[in-house]
Design a protein around this motif. Sequence first.
Motif, mmCIF file in Angstrom:
data_model
loop_
_atom_site.group_PDB
_atom_site.id
_atom_site.type_symbol
_atom_site.label_atom_id
_atom_site.label_comp_id
_atom_site.label_asym_id
_atom_site.label_seq_id
_atom_site.Cartn_x
_atom_site.Cartn_y
_atom_site.Cartn_z
ATOM 1 N N THR A 1 0.834 -1.206 0.000
ATOM 2 C CA THR A 1 0.000 0.000 0.000
ATOM 3 C C THR A 1 0.870 1.257 0.000
ATOM 4 O O THR A 1 0.603 2.211 -0.730
ATOM 5 C CB THR A 1 -0.908 -0.004 1.245
ATOM 6 O OG1 THR A 1 -1.718 -1.176 1.210
ATOM 7 C CG2 THR A 1 -1.789 1.229 1.280
ATOM 8 N N LEU A 2 1.915 1.245 0.834
ATOM 9 C CA LEU A 2 2.770 2.422 0.941
ATOM 10 C C LEU A 2 3.474 2.727 -0.374
ATOM 11 O O LEU A 2 3.582 3.885 -0.787
ATOM 12 C CB LEU A 2 3.799 2.219 2.057
ATOM 13 C CG LEU A 2 3.218 2.072 3.465
ATOM 14 C CD1 LEU A 2 4.299 1.692 4.455
ATOM 15 C CD2 LEU A 2 2.533 3.351 3.904
ATOM 16 N N GLU B 1 1.046 4.227 -2.870
ATOM 17 C CA GLU B 1 0.813 5.648 -2.574
ATOM 18 C C GLU B 1 1.971 6.501 -3.088
ATOM 19 O O GLU B 1 1.766 7.558 -3.674
ATOM 20 C CB GLU B 1 0.700 5.864 -1.062
ATOM 21 C CG GLU B 1 -0.651 5.786 -0.431
ATOM 22 C CD GLU B 1 -1.735 6.627 -1.065
ATOM 23 O OE1 GLU B 1 -1.657 7.869 -1.019
ATOM 24 O OE2 GLU B 1 -2.676 6.051 -1.602
ATOM 25 N N GLN B 2 3.205 6.023 -2.859
ATOM 26 C CA GLN B 2 4.362 6.798 -3.286
ATOM 27 C C GLN B 2 4.413 6.917 -4.809
ATOM 28 O O GLN B 2 4.715 7.977 -5.362
ATOM 29 C CB GLN B 2 5.644 6.151 -2.774
ATOM 30 C CG GLN B 2 6.883 6.992 -3.057
ATOM 31 C CD GLN B 2 8.047 6.571 -2.195
ATOM 32 O OE1 GLN B 2 7.956 6.513 -0.984
ATOM 33 N NE2 GLN B 2 9.152 6.251 -2.833
ATOM 34 N N GLU C 1 -1.579 5.088 7.744
ATOM 35 C CA GLU C 1 -1.253 6.297 6.985
ATOM 36 C C GLU C 1 -0.830 7.423 7.934
ATOM 37 O O GLU C 1 0.139 8.143 7.678
ATOM 38 C CB GLU C 1 -2.473 6.719 6.156
ATOM 39 C CG GLU C 1 -2.187 7.827 5.162
ATOM 40 C CD GLU C 1 -3.405 8.139 4.307
ATOM 41 O OE1 GLU C 1 -3.230 8.837 3.304
ATOM 42 O OE2 GLU C 1 -4.526 7.698 4.638
ATOM 43 N N MET D 1 2.748 6.701 9.256
ATOM 44 C CA MET D 1 3.784 6.899 8.245
ATOM 45 C C MET D 1 3.974 8.388 7.925
ATOM 46 O O MET D 1 5.098 8.846 7.707
ATOM 47 C CB MET D 1 3.451 6.114 6.972
ATOM 48 C CG MET D 1 3.407 4.598 7.158
ATOM 49 S SD MET D 1 4.798 3.915 8.109
ATOM 50 C CE MET D 1 6.167 4.417 7.090
ATOM 51 N N TYR E 1 7.401 10.451 8.387
ATOM 52 C CA TYR E 1 7.961 11.202 7.258
ATOM 53 C C TYR E 1 8.221 12.656 7.649
ATOM 54 O O TYR E 1 9.241 13.241 7.275
ATOM 55 C CB TYR E 1 7.014 11.132 6.056
ATOM 56 C CG TYR E 1 7.571 11.790 4.820
ATOM 57 C CD1 TYR E 1 8.469 11.109 4.003
ATOM 58 C CD2 TYR E 1 7.223 13.091 4.482
ATOM 59 C CE1 TYR E 1 9.007 11.711 2.872
ATOM 60 C CE2 TYR E 1 7.755 13.706 3.363
ATOM 61 C CZ TYR E 1 8.643 13.009 2.555
ATOM 62 O OH TYR E 1 9.182 13.614 1.453
ATOM 63 N N VAL F 1 7.740 -1.697 5.671
ATOM 64 C CA VAL F 1 8.553 -0.571 5.204
ATOM 65 C C VAL F 1 9.628 -1.021 4.219
ATOM 66 O O VAL F 1 10.460 -0.232 3.793
ATOM 67 C CB VAL F 1 9.254 0.152 6.384
ATOM 68 C CG1 VAL F 1 8.238 0.703 7.352
ATOM 69 C CG2 VAL F 1 10.241 -0.780 7.090
ATOM 70 N N ILE G 1 9.601 3.475 0.922
ATOM 71 C CA ILE G 1 9.523 4.570 1.888
ATOM 72 C C ILE G 1 10.808 5.391 1.807
ATOM 73 O O ILE G 1 11.886 4.897 2.082
ATOM 74 C CB ILE G 1 9.356 4.027 3.332
ATOM 75 C CG1 ILE G 1 8.201 3.040 3.402
ATOM 76 C CG2 ILE G 1 9.142 5.170 4.305
ATOM 77 C CD1 ILE G 1 6.877 3.632 3.023
#
Length: 1023
Positions: free
Chosen positions: A543-544, A547-548, A735, A738, A742, A755, A759
């Motif tokens: 998922t991360l 998103e990135q 979310e 994270m 960040y 991670v 990330i």
Amino acid sequence: MGNGRDLFEDLQNLEGELLRSFSVNLSVPSSFGSLCALFLGTRYPVVYVVSQEVERKRVVEELRTWRKFFGRDEPVLEANLALPFSGVTLQKDLRESPRGVLVVAVGDLRQDVEELEYFLSHSFFLERGARVDREKLLDLLFSLGYERVETVRERGQVAPRGEVLDLFPPHLEEPVRTYWWGNVLERMRLFDPETQRTRFDIDSLFLPPRSGEFRKIELRKVLGRWAKVVFWEGVLLEGALFPVPYTVFLGLGEGKSVPLSVERAPAFLGDLAALFRFVQDQDLTQAVFFLPEGKRVLLEEMLRGEGIKQRVTLVEGFLRKGFLFGRLRQVFLGEEDIFGYEFVRGKERRRASPQELLQTLSPGDYVVHEEEGIGIFQGLREMVVGGVRRVYLEIAYAGGDRLYVPVENAHLVEKYVGLGEAKPEVHRLGRDDWKRTKERVRRAVEKVARDLLELYARRHIERGHAFSPDTSWQRELELSFPFLETPDQKRAIEEVKRDMESPRPMDRLVCGDVGYGKTEVAVRAAFKAVMDGKQVALLAPTTLLSEQHYLTFCERMKHFPVRIAVLNRFRTPQEQREIVEKTARGEIDILIGTHRILQKDVQFKDLGLLIIDEEQRFGVMHKEHLKKLRANVDVLTLTATPIPRTLYLSLLGIRDISVIETPPEGRKPVYTIVLPRNLKTIEEAIRRELARGGQVFYVCPRIRDLFRVEQELRTLFPDLPLAVAHGKLRGRELERIMEGFYRGDIPLLLSTTIVEIGIDVPRANTLIVDFAPFFGLAQLYQLRGRVGRFDREAYAYFLYPRHLTNEARERLEALLEFGGTGSGLKLALRDLEIRGAGNILGTEQHGFIQEVGFSLYMKLLEEEIARQRGEEVPSGPEPVIRLREEAFIPSSYIENESERLRFYQRLFTARTERERQELQEELEDRFGKMPEEVRRLFEITRIRSCAKITQVTTLEERGDGVYLAAPLEMLVRFQEEGKALGIEGKLVTDHAQVLLRLPRVPVETLGMLFAKVANHGGEKDRR
């Protein structure tokens, strides 16, 4: 149109006013200030003072651009005091430069540097052509504190190798390779410590002590004695001033103001349409754009398309801030004026082939001899046989047998890679077991080859969509990339585009380290697909990461009407339904997501490109769905550490592969530390990172481990804010965590491998991986990629329990071995060795791979695939060459045995004359002039290559000549071509076999004969 020289008319006025007033003030753009300094530097020694080090580098690059543009040759120097004794180098350069410009950061003016004369009296000076006793020179270097090593990589090291002496003086940025003829120093060249290849010549060199105390002098006093003019740009003057006759202040409000018709250029911030209108509408006598070469070519194409190319001069170079010279209507623009930012530069390195990396041999390794079976490599042995000195690979076999393989036949020996930790059976020499085993495996690979060809032939037979050539929007997107493409990244982009424009569906693997630019390859491919009206699906494993990718694609395409959406668990059910419906209607151009986009409800109206990031992270069911998606769709796979199956299908030529190996500018290797687990180590590592204002990743393999580790960390750091992240948290909660990490609100993040991918946290530069043996090598490598992505030193701690399996120990040792940047492909290959190759082609092939080793298995498979494709496959054994020639690499030429072996392997796996030529150049570059033994070795290797083409099976030197065995018509051809070279050959019969007997001739002459027949006769046969 003018050529820019008209500017000097106004600059004459500046010089006159400066001479009259001694001090002037200029309110001009910074780039015009550096131009003024260069103009005055043609007559006087000029010091240019800037606010900080980063600005110093930019001004130096700008001055060199101006110098090249106006055809000047004045020296442009910089005061870089970061290296030991660099102040001495600077003073020496100043002494040799009666005019020119020196750039210095204001903070360095008060630094002390070693006094030149005193320092030189304690150093040694080398000059090209000088006669120096090398033994005494080495003794001197050791007395100055230099360390003797096999390969020079760090300052203060020295490595003597035959006619070559490498040394790394502490004041230089790169080491120096010196070439000698006896005691005469013939040549000196700077070289790259990473690739070991030389870059350019130098004429002189002084060798300071590795360390020590010397008499010092303040830098500004040194500069005060040299300079006639000093420029001050954007600095605080208090305490920095030093006496010089003439001073120029740039916008600081001191000195007499000199009016010049110069104003700041307009900023276009990436709006190329506005730039083109400006060029068309303004009545300019000259427009000059300074850009890096790759961007210059792209912009030139766009200007030509707009019909205004003739109005603009495009120059390779760098300008900080552009300006308009009003009186002459001239405009000078740099990359920041046009795009709103400066491009980031990268650095190239030599590419090592995957086969070369896999084939690195060490004594004790299991090896496979194609004709004799599996044995244990003992090392290289130099022996005199029949009065001829030769080098052999010594291999131990069962029953105490020993096989000595001449190095010229080393291509018959491969490193054994089997299944996991299982040891292979070592054969006995002279038995038929090995022949029977090979034949059994050869029969087994027939079906495997058939299945693989059917799988990938469908993609060759099926017709996909042939995408159109690049549009002007495509070029505009590529121009907006804020980095300069590295050569291998550019190559990958071109290969992807070429595949997409072909009617055959693309199936390409792009392999590159984390942060090396794979995503930009995907961005450009996706944009190209959208420009043809096709949809794009990008599949990410987490998922991360999805998103990135979404944020990256949106940022890169923000100036274009491209509709982008992301589908993952951070989206509400209602948002997901809307995205799915729009995708089906064709209202989404690029859909990014996790495995969610593989579910049945997600349908594309017209899918043209599928991008898969880190394919190895998807399960069997996901891959089955992918197979249906990719039937006649272009597929682009991105990975840092390819899974063995994917990698080797690529190496076989069944899948296409592009490799990106160049790191971003400033990227530093991560310091990798492998230690037993203890709380003191954990505490020290975290405290060290927090003390420098950084953040820490702490990773555990399982969710249940997190809570115990959390208690330990809260005991060690009771007041430290820390957060726990894992895949079972609700989407919004994960979310929130994270985002906090960040932003820097959370200094310590304790998590699972969630991670692992995607990330980027600039301040997080310490990673602690607890219970490291529970992870695979590719996982450990991906985790290490979370830190060190920016320009700060980074640390990765891999902690293990007291007891380790052999496989776990090898994984951790591999991480230490490949600690540098660009190691993903190397680790994938090492992972293959550690875990074994059985999972590549299915469990039914395990036994066969174990029996003959992976390399030979793949060679047999490659031959079978070629045979089934109808391609020519070399039949029979390799040519046997037995010449009474001393042909090898002497230990006096390359001392390190593993280095010698590596060059043998590269030579014998070289497939073309160009590869052999490049290898020869590298040898002479690194080790000096090749001895005759090495020259003969290269010649015999060329003869072997020609022997394959000319169907020669044996070339053997006997008492009365040299005998060739080949088909009769080929022997006749050798006889005819030999006459032209003065070689009288004779056909003879030996045991009912017709041979050609040649007189003994030098091996070079024999090589000419083979090359002549191969170039002419071989071509006739192929026709």
